[in-house]
Design an enzyme around this catalytic site. Structure first.
Site, PDB file in Angstrom:
ATOM      1  N   GLY A 289      -3.045  -2.247  -6.887  1.00 42.91           N
ATOM      2  CA  GLY A 289      -1.421  -3.788  -6.992  1.00 42.91           C
ATOM      3  C   GLY A 289      -2.135  -4.248  -7.687  1.00 42.91           C
ATOM      4  O   GLY A 289      -2.955  -4.681  -8.435  1.00 42.91           O
TER       5      GLY A 289
ATOM      6  N   HIS B  54       1.023  -0.940  -0.222  1.00 36.91           N
ATOM      7  CA  HIS B  54       0.170   0.394   0.082  1.00 36.91           C
ATOM      8  C   HIS B  54       0.990   1.274   0.450  1.00 36.91           C
ATOM      9  O   HIS B  54       0.303   1.895  -0.806  1.00 36.91           O
ATOM     10  CB  HIS B  54      -0.928   0.427   1.111  1.00 36.91           C
ATOM     11  CG  HIS B  54      -2.370  -1.047   1.526  1.00 36.91           C
ATOM     12  ND1 HIS B  54      -1.770  -1.665   2.236  1.00 36.91           N
ATOM     13  CD2 HIS B  54      -2.550  -1.365   0.311  1.00 36.91           C
ATOM     14  CE1 HIS B  54      -3.311  -2.776   2.426  1.00 36.91           C
ATOM     15  NE2 HIS B  54      -3.658  -2.836   1.390  1.00 36.91           N
TER      16      HIS B  54
END
Ligand code: PAF
Length: 277
Positions: free
Chosen positions: A140, A30
């Site tokens: 992601g 993250h």
């Protein structure tokens, strides 16, 4: 100042807004998304919301790791401008009557094993895009199919955002970082790098001419040979954008190896591009 007014001032000042949607339990993966936003956007917003509608398993939702105070500390250290941490009643003012159907792209791999999952993702991501109205949103690559679904959402619902995909961050042993890793037992954490190792071996085999069928079959065997507590859901060689199985390997195509398996109670997914991008 209310969130919408703050963001509206930034938008009027022609500042570029970046959004990193998350469900919290933040990790280095993250943080890389956040750093990418900080480097190309003027305002970086992180959302933390464990979205109930994308869980097809009530126990998985209940046990999803929650580490809000650590997350806030990480966001402060990174210099994130705004945390959006709504509660359920703010995101779902009434039980949703909407159901997103992503047809082919949403019905295979994750879609097949997690019915309703992408409908929940589509719903919550649309809400986040409408509330924050970012210029860029960061996701992601570990959730390759999610990225494909969100790109379709962005295109078809005319959100007009730039969607940035950032490479998967891994531990030294190859295990892809995931909030769910926090729930792995010690022994399962030691076994889980088998997913990346097997994908790498499969990549080598495919590039040296072994057939797709044979590679998939030997990869499945090698994962399952690690122990009876691993439940393999799929190991597939697919088109990286459409997520449909490919019939032949060609460097002119974007091809990915995708895997999903349960280690005890914890379900992990991962993927690897066949040709580096
Ligand atoms: O990838 C996730 O963490 C979630 O699916 C997302 C995009 C934040 C939507 O809830």
């Amino acid at each position: 100042m209310p969130l919408k007014s703050f963001l509206s001032i930034k938008r009027k000042a022609n500042l570029k807004i970046g959004l990193i949607p998350t469900m919290g339990a933040l990790h280095e993966g993250h943080l890389i998304l956040i750093r990418n936003s900080l480097s190309i956007c003027d305002v970086t917003v992180v959302s933390i919301f464990v979205n109930p509608t994308q869980f097809n398993n009530a126990e998985d939702f209940k046990k999803y790791p929650k580490t809000l105070s650590e997350d806030i500390e990480l966001l402060e250290n990174e210099g994130v401008d705004l945390l959006f941490n709504p509660d359920n009643s703010e995101m779902y003012q009434q039980p949703s009557q909407l159901n997103f159907q992503f047809e082919r792209i949403g019905s295979i791999l994750e879609g097949k094993f997690r019915p309703g999952h992408f409908s929940g993702v589509g719903l919550v991501v649309s809400k986040l895009f409408n509330i924050i109205r970012p210029h860029v949103a960061f996701f992601g690559q570990k959730d390759l199919q999610q990225v494909a679904v969100i790109k379709k959402l962005n295109e078809e619902l005319l959100f007009g955002l730039e969607i940035q995909t950032i490479a998967t961050v891994r531990e030294a042993n190859g295990l892809a970082l995931s909030s769910r890793n926090k729930r792995l037992s010690k022994s399962h954490k030691a076994l889980a790098p088998i997913l990346y190792k097997t994908m790498q071996e499969a990549k080598t085999k495919l590039l040296s001419g072994e057939s797709i069928e044979k590679t998939i079959s030997s990869s499945k065997k090698s994962i399952l040979s690690q122990g009876s507590s691993i439940k393999l859901e799929y190991f597939e060689i697919v088109d990286s954008n459409e997520l449909t199985p490919v019939k032949e390997i060609s460097e002119h195509k974007e091809i990915s190896i995708c895997v999903a398996a349960h280690f005890g109670e914890v379900r992990l997914i991962d993927n690897l591009f066949l040709f580096s991008r």
